[in-house]
Design an enzyme around this catalytic site. Structure first.
Site, PDB file in Angstrom:
ATOM      1  N   TYR A 165      40.789  32.598  25.027  1.00  0.00           N
ATOM      2  CA  TYR A 165      41.438  33.837  25.498  1.00  0.00           C
ATOM      3  C   TYR A 165      40.384  34.915  25.745  1.00  0.00           C
ATOM      4  CZ  TYR A 165      44.625  37.933  25.158  1.00  0.00           C
ATOM      5  OH  TYR A 165      45.327  39.093  25.384  1.00  0.00           O
TER       6      TYR A 165
ATOM      7  N   GLY B 210      54.446  38.428  35.578  1.00  0.00           N
ATOM      8  CA  GLY B 210      54.669  38.251  34.129  1.00  0.00           C
ATOM      9  C   GLY B 210      55.630  39.297  33.592  1.00  0.00           C
TER      10      GLY B 210
ATOM     11  N   LYS C  89      39.136  36.863  29.108  1.00  0.00           N
ATOM     12  CA  LYS C  89      39.240  38.330  29.247  1.00  0.00           C
ATOM     13  C   LYS C  89      37.884  38.922  29.664  1.00  0.00           C
ATOM     14  CE  LYS C  89      43.591  39.134  28.532  1.00  0.00           C
ATOM     15  NZ  LYS C  89      44.437  39.495  29.671  1.00  0.00           N
TER      16      LYS C  89
ATOM     17  N   ASP D 219      55.191  32.053  40.677  1.00  0.00           N
ATOM     18  CA  ASP D 219      54.147  31.431  39.864  1.00  0.00           C
ATOM     19  C   ASP D 219      52.803  31.925  40.406  1.00  0.00           C
ATOM     20  OD1 ASP D 219      52.306  29.797  38.630  1.00  0.00           O
ATOM     21  OD2 ASP D 219      53.510  27.969  38.855  1.00  0.00           O
TER      22      ASP D 219
ATOM     23  N   GLY E  76      57.689  39.233  30.141  1.00  0.00           N
ATOM     24  CA  GLY E  76      57.003  39.150  28.853  1.00  0.00           C
ATOM     25  C   GLY E  76      57.151  40.403  28.005  1.00  0.00           C
ATOM     26  N   GLN E  77      56.366  40.447  26.916  1.00  0.00           N
ATOM     27  CA  GLN E  77      56.497  41.550  25.945  1.00  0.00           C
ATOM     28  C   GLN E  77      56.242  42.905  26.608  1.00  0.00           C
ATOM     29  OE1 GLN E  77      53.624  41.736  22.741  1.00  0.00           O
ATOM     30  NE2 GLN E  77      54.898  43.133  21.532  1.00  0.00           N
TER      31      GLN E  77
ATOM     32  N   ASP F 155      58.297  36.696  37.614  1.00  0.00           N
ATOM     33  CA  ASP F 155      57.795  35.869  36.510  1.00  0.00           C
ATOM     34  C   ASP F 155      57.980  34.409  36.886  1.00  0.00           C
ATOM     35  OD1 ASP F 155      57.525  34.589  33.745  1.00  0.00           O
ATOM     36  OD2 ASP F 155      57.361  36.701  33.208  1.00  0.00           O
TER      37      ASP F 155
HETATM   38  P1  NAD Z   1      53.646  37.631  27.291  1.00  0.00           P
HETATM   39  O1  NAD Z   1      53.155  36.300  26.860  1.00  0.00           O
HETATM   40  O2  NAD Z   1      54.721  38.283  26.493  1.00  0.00           O
HETATM   41  O3  NAD Z   1      54.136  37.575  28.803  1.00  0.00           O
HETATM   42  C1  NAD Z   1      53.395  36.908  29.779  1.00  0.00           C
HETATM   43  C2  NAD Z   1      54.353  36.490  30.873  1.00  0.00           C
HETATM   44  O4  NAD Z   1      53.603  35.757  31.835  1.00  0.00           O
HETATM   45  C3  NAD Z   1      55.487  35.577  30.393  1.00  0.00           C
HETATM   46  O5  NAD Z   1      56.738  36.138  30.723  1.00  0.00           O
HETATM   47  C4  NAD Z   1      55.245  34.263  31.126  1.00  0.00           C
HETATM   48  O6  NAD Z   1      56.436  33.596  31.519  1.00  0.00           O
HETATM   49  C5  NAD Z   1      54.444  34.733  32.333  1.00  0.00           C
HETATM   50  N1  NAD Z   1      53.629  33.657  32.916  1.00  0.00           N
HETATM   51  C6  NAD Z   1      52.887  32.717  32.301  1.00  0.00           C
HETATM   52  N2  NAD Z   1      52.335  31.896  33.203  1.00  0.00           N
HETATM   53  C7  NAD Z   1      52.719  32.337  34.432  1.00  0.00           C
HETATM   54  C8  NAD Z   1      52.487  31.914  35.746  1.00  0.00           C
HETATM   55  N3  NAD Z   1      51.740  30.823  36.016  1.00  0.00           N
HETATM   56  N4  NAD Z   1      53.024  32.624  36.767  1.00  0.00           N
HETATM   57  C9  NAD Z   1      53.795  33.709  36.522  1.00  0.00           C
HETATM   58  N5  NAD Z   1      54.085  34.133  35.289  1.00  0.00           N
HETATM   59  C10 NAD Z   1      53.548  33.454  34.257  1.00  0.00           C
HETATM   60  O7  NAD Z   1      52.359  38.586  27.403  1.00  0.00           O
HETATM   61  P2  NAD Z   1      52.296  40.163  27.243  1.00  0.00           P
HETATM   62  O8  NAD Z   1      52.144  40.450  25.803  1.00  0.00           O
HETATM   63  O9  NAD Z   1      53.355  40.810  28.012  1.00  0.00           O
HETATM   64  O10 NAD Z   1      50.858  40.415  27.886  1.00  0.00           O
HETATM   65  C11 NAD Z   1      50.676  40.819  29.228  1.00  0.00           C
HETATM   66  C12 NAD Z   1      49.193  41.044  29.454  1.00  0.00           C
HETATM   67  O11 NAD Z   1      48.707  42.019  28.500  1.00  0.00           O
HETATM   68  C13 NAD Z   1      48.308  39.806  29.257  1.00  0.00           C
HETATM   69  O12 NAD Z   1      47.228  39.852  30.158  1.00  0.00           O
HETATM   70  C14 NAD Z   1      47.792  39.974  27.847  1.00  0.00           C
HETATM   71  O13 NAD Z   1      46.566  39.301  27.656  1.00  0.00           O
HETATM   72  C15 NAD Z   1      47.604  41.476  27.776  1.00  0.00           C
HETATM   73  N6  NAD Z   1      47.595  41.972  26.407  1.00  0.00           N
HETATM   74  C16 NAD Z   1      48.713  41.903  25.637  1.00  0.00           C
HETATM   75  C17 NAD Z   1      48.645  42.364  24.322  1.00  0.00           C
HETATM   76  C18 NAD Z   1      49.844  42.300  23.423  1.00  0.00           C
HETATM   77  O14 NAD Z   1      49.695  42.564  22.206  1.00  0.00           O
HETATM   78  N7  NAD Z   1      51.037  41.993  23.934  1.00  0.00           N
HETATM   79  C19 NAD Z   1      47.447  42.883  23.822  1.00  0.00           C
HETATM   80  C20 NAD Z   1      46.320  42.903  24.634  1.00  0.00           C
HETATM   81  C21 NAD Z   1      46.412  42.473  25.948  1.00  0.00           C
HETATM   82  C1  AKB Z   2      46.904  38.525  21.051  1.00  0.00           C
HETATM   83  O1  AKB Z   2      46.994  38.604  19.803  1.00  0.00           O
HETATM   84  O2  AKB Z   2      46.536  37.525  21.675  1.00  0.00           O
HETATM   85  C2  AKB Z   2      47.195  39.780  21.847  1.00  0.00           C
HETATM   86  C3  AKB Z   2      45.945  40.562  22.058  1.00  0.00           C
HETATM   87  C4  AKB Z   2      45.460  41.460  21.019  1.00  0.00           C
HETATM   88  O3  AKB Z   2      45.341  40.429  23.097  1.00  0.00           O
HETATM   89  N1  AKB Z   2      48.204  40.524  21.147  1.00  0.00           N
END
Ligand code: NAD
Ligand code: AKB
Length: 321
Positions: free
Chosen positions: A142, A9, A146, A52, A12-13, A35
Protein backbone atom coordinates in the site's frame (compact mmCIF):
# COMPACT_ATOMS: atom_id res chain seq x y z
CA UNK A 1 -19.68 28.31 -12.98
CA UNK A 2 -20.08 25.20 -10.87
CA UNK A 3 -17.61 22.36 -11.51
CA UNK A 4 -18.86 19.10 -13.03
CA UNK A 5 -17.43 16.42 -10.79
CA UNK A 6 -16.81 12.70 -11.23
CA UNK A 7 -16.01 10.62 -8.12
CA UNK A 8 -14.42 7.16 -8.44
CA UNK A 9 -14.71 4.68 -5.54
CA UNK A 10 -17.75 6.71 -4.45
CA UNK A 11 -19.31 3.83 -2.51
CA UNK A 12 -16.39 3.62 -0.05
CA UNK A 13 -15.78 5.11 3.39
CA UNK A 14 -14.78 8.56 2.09
CA UNK A 15 -16.74 8.61 -1.17
CA UNK A 16 -20.15 7.87 0.29
CA UNK A 17 -19.93 10.98 2.50
CA UNK A 18 -17.95 13.15 0.06
CA UNK A 19 -20.65 12.75 -2.61
CA UNK A 20 -23.26 14.18 -0.21
CA UNK A 21 -21.02 17.20 0.49
CA UNK A 22 -20.34 17.75 -3.23
CA UNK A 23 -24.05 17.51 -4.09
CA UNK A 24 -24.84 20.09 -1.39
CA UNK A 25 -22.18 22.43 -2.84
CA UNK A 26 -22.53 21.96 -6.59
CA UNK A 27 -26.00 20.38 -7.08
CA UNK A 28 -27.01 16.83 -7.97
CA UNK A 29 -26.88 17.55 -11.72
CA UNK A 30 -23.13 18.29 -11.45
CA UNK A 31 -21.95 15.26 -9.41
CA UNK A 32 -21.40 11.79 -10.90
CA UNK A 33 -20.74 9.08 -8.33
CA UNK A 34 -19.12 5.91 -9.68
CA UNK A 35 -17.83 2.65 -8.24
CA UNK A 36 -17.00 -0.87 -9.37
CA UNK A 37 -19.74 -2.28 -7.16
CA UNK A 38 -23.17 -1.00 -6.16
CA UNK A 39 -23.87 -0.57 -2.43
CA UNK A 40 -27.23 -0.15 -0.75
CA UNK A 41 -28.12 3.56 -0.87
CA UNK A 42 -28.28 5.54 2.39
CA UNK A 43 -31.09 7.52 0.79
CA UNK A 44 -29.72 11.03 0.27
CA UNK A 45 -26.96 10.55 -2.30
CA UNK A 46 -27.35 10.16 -6.10
CA UNK A 47 -27.34 6.57 -7.45
CA UNK A 48 -23.91 5.03 -8.14
CA UNK A 49 -22.95 4.51 -11.78
CA UNK A 50 -20.88 1.34 -12.34
CA UNK A 51 -17.31 2.18 -13.45
CA UNK A 52 -14.19 0.00 -13.13
CA UNK A 53 -11.06 2.20 -13.11
CA UNK A 54 -9.08 -0.67 -14.63
CA UNK A 55 -11.03 -0.01 -17.85
CA UNK A 56 -9.31 3.15 -19.13
CA UNK A 57 -11.66 3.64 -22.10
CA UNK A 58 -14.71 3.40 -19.87
CA UNK A 59 -13.24 6.05 -17.53
CA UNK A 60 -12.60 8.39 -20.46
CA UNK A 61 -16.09 7.78 -21.88
CA UNK A 62 -17.70 8.57 -18.50
CA UNK A 63 -15.67 11.80 -18.15
CA UNK A 64 -16.62 12.93 -21.68
CA UNK A 65 -20.27 11.83 -21.44
CA UNK A 66 -20.83 13.95 -18.33
CA UNK A 67 -18.68 16.92 -19.45
CA UNK A 68 -16.56 16.52 -16.32
CA UNK A 69 -13.85 19.08 -15.45
CA UNK A 70 -13.04 17.88 -11.91
CA UNK A 71 -12.27 14.36 -10.66
CA UNK A 72 -12.04 13.01 -7.11
CA UNK A 73 -10.24 9.70 -7.58
CA UNK A 74 -10.90 7.58 -4.49
CA UNK A 75 -11.01 3.99 -5.82
CA UNK A 76 -8.22 2.02 -4.15
CA UNK A 77 -7.17 -0.99 -2.09
CA UNK A 78 -6.24 -0.13 1.51
CA UNK A 79 -3.27 -1.27 3.60
CA UNK A 80 -4.43 -4.50 5.26
CA UNK A 81 -6.23 -5.88 2.18
CA UNK A 82 -3.24 -4.72 0.08
CA UNK A 83 -0.76 -6.63 2.26
CA UNK A 84 -2.91 -9.76 1.91
CA UNK A 85 -3.17 -9.26 -1.88
CA UNK A 86 -0.24 -7.17 -3.14
CA UNK A 87 -0.92 -7.89 -6.84
CA UNK A 88 -4.43 -6.50 -6.53
CA UNK A 89 -3.12 -3.46 -4.61
CA UNK A 90 -0.56 -2.73 -7.34
CA UNK A 91 -3.11 -3.21 -10.11
CA UNK A 92 -5.87 -1.00 -8.65
CA UNK A 93 -3.66 1.61 -6.97
CA UNK A 94 -1.08 2.03 -9.76
CA UNK A 95 -2.63 0.88 -13.07
CA UNK A 96 -6.00 2.28 -11.95
CA UNK A 97 -4.44 5.63 -10.99
CA UNK A 98 -2.55 5.84 -14.31
CA UNK A 99 -5.75 5.04 -16.24
CA UNK A 100 -7.61 7.83 -14.44
CA UNK A 101 -4.73 10.32 -14.95
CA UNK A 102 -4.49 9.41 -18.67
CA UNK A 103 -8.26 9.55 -19.20
CA UNK A 104 -8.51 12.85 -17.32
CA UNK A 105 -5.62 14.40 -19.32
CA UNK A 106 -6.94 13.25 -22.66
CA UNK A 107 -10.53 14.36 -21.88
CA UNK A 108 -9.36 17.85 -20.82
CA UNK A 109 -10.12 17.63 -17.07
CA UNK A 110 -8.75 20.69 -15.19
CA UNK A 111 -8.32 19.44 -11.64
CA UNK A 112 -7.99 16.06 -9.93
CA UNK A 113 -7.95 15.11 -6.23
CA UNK A 114 -6.14 11.92 -5.23
CA UNK A 115 -5.67 11.01 -1.57
CA UNK A 116 -2.31 9.74 -0.42
CA UNK A 117 -1.83 8.41 3.12
CA UNK A 118 0.38 8.24 6.20
CA UNK A 119 1.17 4.84 4.64
CA UNK A 120 3.89 6.60 2.59
CA UNK A 121 6.10 6.57 5.69
CA UNK A 122 8.20 3.60 6.78
CA UNK A 123 10.15 2.66 9.90
CA UNK A 124 13.00 5.10 9.09
CA UNK A 125 10.76 8.21 9.24
CA UNK A 126 10.67 10.07 12.59
CA UNK A 127 7.98 8.51 14.83
CA UNK A 128 6.92 11.85 16.26
CA UNK A 129 5.91 14.77 14.01
CA UNK A 130 7.16 13.10 10.80
CA UNK A 131 7.93 16.07 8.53
CA UNK A 132 6.63 16.65 5.00
CA UNK A 133 10.04 15.77 3.55
CA UNK A 134 10.79 12.72 5.75
CA UNK A 135 12.29 9.61 4.11
CA UNK A 136 9.57 7.72 2.25
CA UNK A 137 10.59 4.07 2.53
CA UNK A 138 7.34 2.20 3.27
CA UNK A 139 7.39 -1.51 4.03
CA UNK A 140 3.86 -2.26 2.75
CA UNK A 141 2.64 -2.63 -0.84
CA UNK A 142 0.00 0.00 0.00
CA UNK A 143 2.77 2.42 0.98
CA UNK A 144 4.78 1.60 -2.14
CA UNK A 145 1.74 2.44 -4.30
CA UNK A 146 1.13 5.68 -2.37
CA UNK A 147 4.75 6.89 -2.77
CA UNK A 148 4.77 5.91 -6.47
CA UNK A 149 1.29 7.41 -6.88
CA UNK A 150 2.46 10.74 -5.44
CA UNK A 151 5.35 10.83 -7.93
CA UNK A 152 3.02 9.91 -10.80
CA UNK A 153 0.58 12.68 -9.81
CA UNK A 154 3.43 15.21 -9.67
CA UNK A 155 4.63 14.03 -13.10
CA UNK A 156 1.15 14.54 -14.63
CA UNK A 157 0.95 18.01 -13.02
CA UNK A 158 4.30 18.94 -14.61
CA UNK A 159 4.00 17.25 -18.00
CA UNK A 160 0.29 17.12 -18.77
CA UNK A 161 -0.95 20.36 -17.18
CA UNK A 162 -3.41 18.33 -15.12
CA UNK A 163 -3.73 20.17 -11.81
CA UNK A 164 -3.45 17.24 -9.36
CA UNK A 165 -3.95 18.02 -5.67
CA UNK A 166 -3.26 15.54 -2.91
CA UNK A 167 -3.11 15.10 0.87
CA UNK A 168 -1.67 12.36 3.07
CA UNK A 169 -4.75 11.42 5.10
CA UNK A 170 -4.28 9.88 8.54
CA UNK A 171 -6.63 7.03 9.60
CA UNK A 172 -10.21 8.27 9.14
CA UNK A 173 -13.05 7.78 11.63
CA UNK A 174 -16.60 8.03 10.33
CA UNK A 175 -20.14 7.21 11.37
CA UNK A 176 -21.62 6.41 7.93
CA UNK A 177 -19.98 3.88 5.54
CA UNK A 178 -17.75 1.17 7.09
CA UNK A 179 -13.97 1.37 6.45
CA UNK A 180 -12.61 -0.67 3.56
CA UNK A 181 -9.80 -2.88 4.94
CA UNK A 182 -7.15 -0.66 6.49
CA UNK A 183 -4.94 -0.81 9.58
CA UNK A 184 -6.79 2.04 11.29
CA UNK A 185 -10.25 0.42 10.86
CA UNK A 186 -10.27 -0.52 14.56
CA UNK A 187 -11.01 3.13 15.40
CA UNK A 188 -14.39 2.83 13.64
CA UNK A 189 -15.23 -0.77 14.64
CA UNK A 190 -14.67 0.05 18.33
CA UNK A 191 -17.61 2.51 18.37
CA UNK A 192 -20.09 0.08 16.80
CA UNK A 193 -18.97 -2.70 19.13
CA UNK A 194 -19.14 -0.43 22.21
CA UNK A 195 -22.72 0.62 21.39
CA UNK A 196 -24.02 -2.75 20.21
CA UNK A 197 -22.17 -5.18 22.55
CA UNK A 198 -20.47 -3.13 25.28
CA UNK A 199 -17.14 -4.80 24.48
CA UNK A 200 -14.46 -4.85 21.74
CA UNK A 201 -11.50 -7.11 20.92
CA UNK A 202 -8.94 -4.78 19.30
CA UNK A 203 -6.61 -6.06 16.54
CA UNK A 204 -3.90 -3.52 17.46
CA UNK A 205 -1.91 -3.28 20.73
CA UNK A 206 -3.25 -0.93 23.37
CA UNK A 207 -0.26 1.43 22.91
CA UNK A 208 -0.32 1.55 19.06
CA UNK A 209 -0.51 5.34 18.67
CA UNK A 210 -1.34 6.53 15.13
CA UNK A 211 -2.34 9.81 13.44
CA UNK A 212 -6.14 9.99 13.02
CA UNK A 213 -8.81 12.40 11.73
CA UNK A 214 -12.61 12.68 11.93
CA UNK A 215 -14.37 12.42 8.57
CA UNK A 216 -15.94 15.94 8.59
CA UNK A 217 -12.40 17.38 8.78
CA UNK A 218 -11.18 15.06 5.99
CA UNK A 219 -14.05 16.08 3.69
CA UNK A 220 -13.42 19.77 4.40
CA UNK A 221 -9.72 19.30 3.61
CA UNK A 222 -10.45 17.56 0.29
CA UNK A 223 -12.85 20.25 -0.90
CA UNK A 224 -10.67 23.08 0.47
CA UNK A 225 -7.50 22.00 -1.35
CA UNK A 226 -9.52 21.53 -4.55
CA UNK A 227 -11.15 24.96 -4.37
CA UNK A 228 -8.16 27.05 -3.27
CA UNK A 229 -6.48 29.19 -5.95
CA UNK A 230 -3.62 27.42 -7.75
CA UNK A 231 -0.81 29.67 -6.53
CA UNK A 232 -1.44 28.49 -2.93
CA UNK A 233 -0.86 24.82 -3.83
CA UNK A 234 2.93 24.64 -3.87
CA UNK A 235 3.17 20.83 -3.68
CA UNK A 236 1.59 18.37 -6.11
CA UNK A 237 2.70 15.40 -4.00
CA UNK A 238 0.57 14.68 -0.91
CA UNK A 239 0.49 17.37 1.79
CA UNK A 240 0.91 15.96 5.32
CA UNK A 241 -2.40 16.43 7.13
CA UNK A 242 -2.94 15.99 10.87
CA UNK A 243 -5.73 16.39 13.42
CA UNK A 244 -5.15 14.09 16.43
CA UNK A 245 -3.04 11.12 17.50
CA UNK A 246 -4.13 8.46 19.98
CA UNK A 247 -3.64 4.82 20.95
CA UNK A 248 -6.46 2.22 21.21
CA UNK A 249 -6.26 2.51 25.03
CA UNK A 250 -6.66 6.31 24.88
CA UNK A 251 -9.62 5.99 22.48
CA UNK A 252 -11.24 3.33 24.70
CA UNK A 253 -10.80 5.57 27.79
CA UNK A 254 -12.57 8.44 26.00
CA UNK A 255 -15.42 6.13 24.90
CA UNK A 256 -15.76 4.92 28.53
CA UNK A 257 -16.63 8.49 29.54
CA UNK A 258 -19.88 7.95 27.55
CA UNK A 259 -20.35 4.17 28.00
CA UNK A 260 -19.12 3.37 31.52
CA UNK A 261 -19.35 -0.44 31.34
CA UNK A 262 -17.37 -0.72 28.05
CA UNK A 263 -14.70 -3.49 28.13
CA UNK A 264 -11.77 -3.74 25.67
CA UNK A 265 -9.41 -6.67 25.10
CA UNK A 266 -6.37 -6.70 22.80
CA UNK A 267 -5.46 -9.45 20.29
CA UNK A 268 -2.89 -7.86 17.93
CA UNK A 269 -2.77 -9.54 14.50
CA UNK A 270 -0.77 -8.96 11.28
CA UNK A 271 -2.04 -5.36 11.11
CA UNK A 272 0.10 -4.49 14.17
CA UNK A 273 3.22 -4.84 12.01
CA UNK A 274 1.83 -2.28 9.56
CA UNK A 275 0.96 0.10 12.42
CA UNK A 276 4.50 -0.30 13.82
CA UNK A 277 5.93 0.89 10.49
CA UNK A 278 3.96 4.17 10.53
CA UNK A 279 4.65 7.38 12.51
CA UNK A 280 2.66 8.21 15.64
CA UNK A 281 2.13 11.81 14.59
CA UNK A 282 2.88 13.96 11.55
CA UNK A 283 3.78 17.61 11.01
CA UNK A 284 1.26 19.33 8.75
CA UNK A 285 2.68 22.86 8.93
CA UNK A 286 3.08 23.11 5.12
CA UNK A 287 -0.66 22.51 4.56
CA UNK A 288 -1.48 25.03 7.31
CA UNK A 289 0.86 27.64 5.83
CA UNK A 290 0.18 27.12 2.11
CA UNK A 291 -3.61 26.77 1.92
CA UNK A 292 -4.85 27.47 5.43
CA UNK A 293 -5.63 23.93 6.62
CA UNK A 294 -6.96 23.68 10.24
CA UNK A 295 -8.71 20.65 11.79
CA UNK A 296 -11.84 21.26 13.90
CA UNK A 297 -12.12 17.98 15.82
CA UNK A 298 -9.88 16.63 18.60
CA UNK A 299 -10.27 13.24 20.33
CA UNK A 300 -12.88 14.47 22.83
CA UNK A 301 -15.02 16.28 20.20
CA UNK A 302 -14.81 13.38 17.73
CA UNK A 303 -15.83 10.71 20.30
CA UNK A 304 -18.75 12.76 21.57
CA UNK A 305 -20.03 13.42 18.01
CA UNK A 306 -19.56 9.77 16.89
CA UNK A 307 -21.45 8.39 19.89
CA UNK A 308 -24.24 10.95 19.48
CA UNK A 309 -24.70 10.03 15.81
CA UNK A 310 -24.56 6.25 16.32
CA UNK A 311 -27.03 6.42 19.23
CA UNK A 312 -29.40 8.55 17.15
CA UNK A 313 -29.28 5.96 14.38
CA UNK A 314 -29.84 3.11 16.86
CA UNK A 315 -32.93 4.88 18.25
CA UNK A 316 -34.30 5.53 14.73
CA UNK A 317 -33.77 1.87 13.77
CA UNK A 318 -35.48 0.66 16.96
CA UNK A 319 -38.51 2.84 16.07
CA UNK A 320 -38.63 1.31 12.56
CA UNK A 321 -38.84 -2.28 13.89
P1 NAD B 1 -12.70 2.24 0.64
O1 NAD B 1 -12.00 0.93 0.59
O2 NAD B 1 -13.72 2.46 1.69
O3 NAD B 1 -13.38 2.56 -0.77
C1 NAD B 1 -12.71 2.33 -1.97
C2 NAD B 1 -13.75 2.11 -3.04
O4 NAD B 1 -13.06 1.81 -4.25
C3 NAD B 1 -14.69 0.93 -2.76
O5 NAD B 1 -16.03 1.37 -2.78
C4 NAD B 1 -14.40 -0.06 -3.88
O6 NAD B 1 -15.55 -0.75 -4.35
C5 NAD B 1 -13.83 0.86 -4.96
N1 NAD B 1 -12.99 0.14 -5.92
C6 NAD B 1 -12.06 -0.81 -5.70
N2 NAD B 1 -11.55 -1.24 -6.86
C7 NAD B 1 -12.14 -0.52 -7.85
C8 NAD B 1 -12.05 -0.50 -9.24
N3 NAD B 1 -11.22 -1.33 -9.91
N4 NAD B 1 -12.80 0.39 -9.94
C9 NAD B 1 -13.65 1.23 -9.30
N5 NAD B 1 -13.82 1.22 -7.97
C10 NAD B 1 -13.07 0.36 -7.26
O7 NAD B 1 -11.56 3.37 0.70
P2 NAD B 1 -11.66 4.82 1.34
O8 NAD B 1 -11.34 4.69 2.77
O9 NAD B 1 -12.88 5.50 0.91
O10 NAD B 1 -10.36 5.47 0.67
C11 NAD B 1 -10.41 6.27 -0.49
C12 NAD B 1 -9.01 6.78 -0.78
O11 NAD B 1 -8.52 7.49 0.38
C13 NAD B 1 -7.97 5.69 -1.06
O12 NAD B 1 -7.04 6.16 -2.00
C14 NAD B 1 -7.29 5.51 0.28
O13 NAD B 1 -5.98 5.01 0.14
C15 NAD B 1 -7.27 6.94 0.79
N6 NAD B 1 -7.13 7.00 2.24
C16 NAD B 1 -8.12 6.54 3.06
C17 NAD B 1 -7.92 6.60 4.44
C18 NAD B 1 -8.97 6.09 5.38
O14 NAD B 1 -8.69 6.01 6.60
N7 NAD B 1 -10.18 5.77 4.91
C19 NAD B 1 -6.74 7.13 4.96
C20 NAD B 1 -5.74 7.56 4.09
C21 NAD B 1 -5.96 7.52 2.72
C1 AKB C 1 -5.32 2.28 6.18
O1 AKB C 1 -5.24 1.98 7.39
O2 AKB C 1 -4.92 1.58 5.24
C2 AKB C 1 -5.86 3.66 5.84
C3 AKB C 1 -4.75 4.65 5.76
C4 AKB C 1 -4.23 5.26 6.98
O3 AKB C 1 -4.28 4.92 4.68
N1 AKB C 1 -6.84 4.00 6.83
Amino acid sequence: MKPRVLVTGAGGQIGSELVTVLVQKYGEANVFATDKVRRPSRGAEPPLELLDILDRQAVERAIKRHGVDTVYHLAAILSAVGEANPDLAWDVNMNGLKNVLDAASSAGVDRLFWPSSIGVFGPDAPKVMAPQDANLNPTTMYGVTKVSGELLCEYYSLKHRLDVRSVRFPGLISSEAPPGGGTTDYAVEIFHSAIEKGSYDCFLREDATLPMMYMPDALRAAVQIMEVEGRRVRLHIGYNLAAMSFSPAELAAEIMKHIGAFKVTYSPDSRQKIADSWPQSIDDSDARKDWGWRPQYDLKGMVSDMIGRLRERQTAQAKDV
